[in-house]
Write a protein that holds these residues in place. Structure first.
Motif, short mmCIF file in Angstrom:
data_model
loop_
_atom_site.label_atom_id
_atom_site.label_comp_id
_atom_site.label_asym_id
_atom_site.label_seq_id
_atom_site.Cartn_x
_atom_site.Cartn_y
_atom_site.Cartn_z
N THR A 134 1.00 -1.14 0.00
CA THR A 134 -0.45 0.18 0.08
C THR A 134 1.03 1.18 -0.41
OG1 THR A 134 -1.64 -1.27 1.08
CG2 THR A 134 -2.08 1.17 1.21
N ALA A 135 1.25 1.88 -1.46
CA ALA A 135 1.85 3.44 -1.49
C ALA A 135 1.47 4.21 -0.82
CB ALA A 135 1.67 3.32 -2.46
N GLY A 136 2.24 5.06 0.03
CA GLY A 136 1.72 6.63 -0.02
C GLY A 136 2.00 7.66 -0.66
N SER A 137 2.56 9.09 0.01
CA SER A 137 3.29 9.75 -0.46
C SER A 137 4.79 10.05 -0.54
CB SER A 137 2.11 11.37 -0.41
OG SER A 137 2.69 11.15 1.00
N VAL A 138 4.53 9.33 0.78
CA VAL A 138 6.18 9.95 1.03
C VAL A 138 6.85 7.73 1.61
CG1 VAL A 138 7.88 9.87 2.83
CG2 VAL A 138 6.22 11.72 2.51
N THR A 140 5.57 3.89 2.45
CA THR A 140 4.80 2.09 1.64
C THR A 140 4.76 1.02 3.04
OG1 THR A 140 5.46 2.61 -0.26
CG2 THR A 140 4.87 0.54 0.63
N GLU A 141 3.35 1.13 3.05
CA GLU A 141 3.49 -0.02 4.06
C GLU A 141 3.16 -1.33 2.53
OE1 GLU A 141 0.61 -0.11 6.92
OE2 GLU A 141 -0.87 -1.51 5.44
N VAL A 142 4.01 -2.34 3.09
CA VAL A 142 4.03 -3.33 2.91
C VAL A 142 4.34 -4.52 3.59
CG1 VAL A 142 6.61 -5.18 1.96
CG2 VAL A 142 6.30 -3.25 1.42
N SER A 143 3.47 -5.92 3.17
CA SER A 143 2.91 -6.65 4.68
C SER A 143 3.81 -8.19 4.03
CB SER A 143 1.74 -6.92 4.31
OG SER A 143 0.51 -6.04 4.44
N LEU A 144 4.23 -8.32 4.84
CA LEU A 144 4.60 -10.08 4.52
C LEU A 144 4.01 -11.39 4.86
CD1 LEU A 144 7.83 -11.15 2.27
CD2 LEU A 144 8.50 -10.88 5.30
N ARG A 145 3.81 -12.07 4.38
CA ARG A 145 3.74 -13.49 4.93
C ARG A 145 4.64 -14.55 4.97
NH1 ARG A 145 0.71 -18.15 2.39
NH2 ARG A 145 -1.21 -18.44 3.16
N ILE A 146 4.82 -14.79 6.37
CA ILE A 146 5.72 -15.96 6.58
C ILE A 146 5.63 -17.21 7.17
CG2 ILE A 146 7.23 -14.02 7.31
CD1 ILE A 146 6.28 -14.57 10.61
N SER A 147 4.26 -17.76 7.01
CA SER A 147 3.18 -18.74 7.33
C SER A 147 1.97 -18.80 6.89
CB SER A 147 3.58 -18.99 8.51
OG SER A 147 2.58 -18.37 9.63
N GLU A 148 0.92 -19.81 6.58
CA GLU A 148 0.38 -19.75 7.03
C GLU A 148 -1.12 -19.12 7.66
OE1 GLU A 148 -1.17 -24.03 6.54
OE2 GLU A 148 -0.15 -23.75 4.24
N THR A 149 -0.36 -18.78 8.81
CA THR A 149 -0.73 -17.78 9.86
C THR A 149 -1.08 -16.38 9.68
OG1 THR A 149 0.12 -19.23 11.81
CG2 THR A 149 -1.67 -20.33 11.11
N THR A 150 0.70 -16.93 9.69
CA THR A 150 1.26 -15.53 10.41
C THR A 150 1.88 -14.29 8.97
OG1 THR A 150 1.84 -16.28 12.65
CG2 THR A 150 3.02 -13.86 11.58
N ALA A 250 5.59 -1.07 12.92
CA ALA A 250 6.08 -1.61 11.43
C ALA A 250 7.37 -1.11 10.94
CB ALA A 250 4.67 -1.33 10.62
N SER A 251 7.30 0.25 11.99
CA SER A 251 8.86 1.61 11.36
C SER A 251 10.66 0.65 11.64
CB SER A 251 8.59 2.51 11.87
OG SER A 251 8.08 2.56 13.65
N GLN A 252 9.91 -0.19 13.00
CA GLN A 252 11.25 -1.37 13.98
C GLN A 252 11.39 -2.41 12.56
OE1 GLN A 252 9.74 -1.17 17.77
NE2 GLN A 252 11.39 -0.36 18.36
N ILE A 253 10.54 -2.83 11.77
CA ILE A 253 10.77 -4.52 10.79
C ILE A 253 12.00 -3.61 9.12
CG2 ILE A 253 9.93 -6.21 9.51
CD1 ILE A 253 7.43 -6.20 11.77
N ILE A 254 13.18 -4.22 9.05
CA ILE A 254 13.77 -3.64 7.90
C ILE A 254 13.43 -5.63 7.86
CG2 ILE A 254 16.03 -4.27 7.35
CD1 ILE A 254 17.17 -3.15 10.47
N LEU A 255 13.75 -4.82 5.96
CA LEU A 255 13.16 -5.40 4.80
C LEU A 255 14.64 -5.75 4.17
CD1 LEU A 255 9.45 -4.99 3.59
CD2 LEU A 255 10.24 -6.74 5.39
#
Length: 258
Positions: A134-138, A140-150, A250-255
């Motif tokens: 989900t992109a914003g003006s500055v 972006t929110e990124v969802s990462l599926r790491i398992s079927e439940t999380t 969410a800001s504390q997770i590094i991708l």
């Protein structure tokens, strides 16, 4: 060998994996490998988190009981590791000869070969697939599926998303320092602002002089390690089998990507 994230999985962990498959026990494999029981458990959890499917499954029975089994995915990883080790040895031997001759060989692999040497200090590293962006003006929110439940969500700058070429369906990995998660009792109906609220069951507790490390089973063969103060662990009355919720901004997770 590297997993799908490109992060290095050390030779010592594959020796442990092979021993678990042969002995059917993490404690027995740890003894053979000269590791403490906790170090072996940490390595087993790290392997499961780094790969898309669990490599090791355990059977209940306590510290000296129960057992462990290497899954079909684990056996495939061992076979791939053996083949890769042989191939890598041949490649490095060829590279040594080329360097000795002072020649550049255009057919030799480039920097990606050295991704085998990459390490990270983050206690939690999860392989996953980007499920939504989900992109914003500055940012972006990124969802990462790491398992079927999380699924975990990270907020990155738009510039970082472009640099990583993140897009839906692309494999990626998430790094989370153990000091990042905040733990709370698993209370139904509780409303909090933290974007990531990961529910799990306490697997183990390791108390130190100042801090306590708690490892949560978050489902799908994945675990999450959190380090909190001893006072906090006492206030929560942490014990194995207890339900907890890990709160992560969410800001504390590094991708990252390979």
């Amino acid at each position: 060998m590297t997993n799908q994230t490109g992060l290095r999985v050390g030779e010592d962990r594959f020796r442990l994996l092979e021993a678990i498959g042969r002995l059917g026990s993490i404690s027995a494999a740890a003894k053979e490998a000269g590791l403490s029981y906790k170090a072996a458990w940490d390595a087993a959890n790290a392997l499961n988190n780094l790969f898309a499917r669990p490599l090791i499954v355990t059977r209940p029975g306590g510290r000296h009981g129960g057992g462990a089994e290497v899954t079909a995915a684990g056996r495939r990883a061992l076979r791939t590791h053996r083949r890769l080790t042989e191939s890598l040895g041949e490649l490095l031997a060829g590279l040594d000869l080329s360097l000795a001759d002072g020649q550049d060989d255009p057919d030799l692999p480039g920097p990606s070969l050295w991704s085998f040497l990459m390490k990270t200090s983050a206690r939690n590293c999860f392989h996953g697939v980007v499920s939504a962006i989900t992109a914003g003006s500055v940012n972006t929110e990124v969802s990462l599926r790491i398992s079927e439940t999380t699924t975990i969500t990270a907020v990155l700058t738009n510039q970082s998303v472009a640099a990583l070429d993140l897009r839906q369906g692309r494999p990626a990995f998430a790094l989370i320092k153990a000091s990042t998660p905040l733990l709370t009792r698993d209370m139904e109906g509780m409303r909090l602002s933290a974007r990531n609220q990961i529910h799990g069951t306490v697997l183990s507790i390791d108390k130190g002089a100042v801090n306590t490390e708690a490892v949560l089973d978050i489902g799908g063969g994945k675990t999450l390690a959190a380090i909190i103060t001893n006072n906090s662990a006492w206030a929560l009355a942490l014990e194995p089998g207890m339900r907890c919720c890990a709160l992560i901004k969410a800001s504390q997770i590094i991708l990252g990507v390979e």
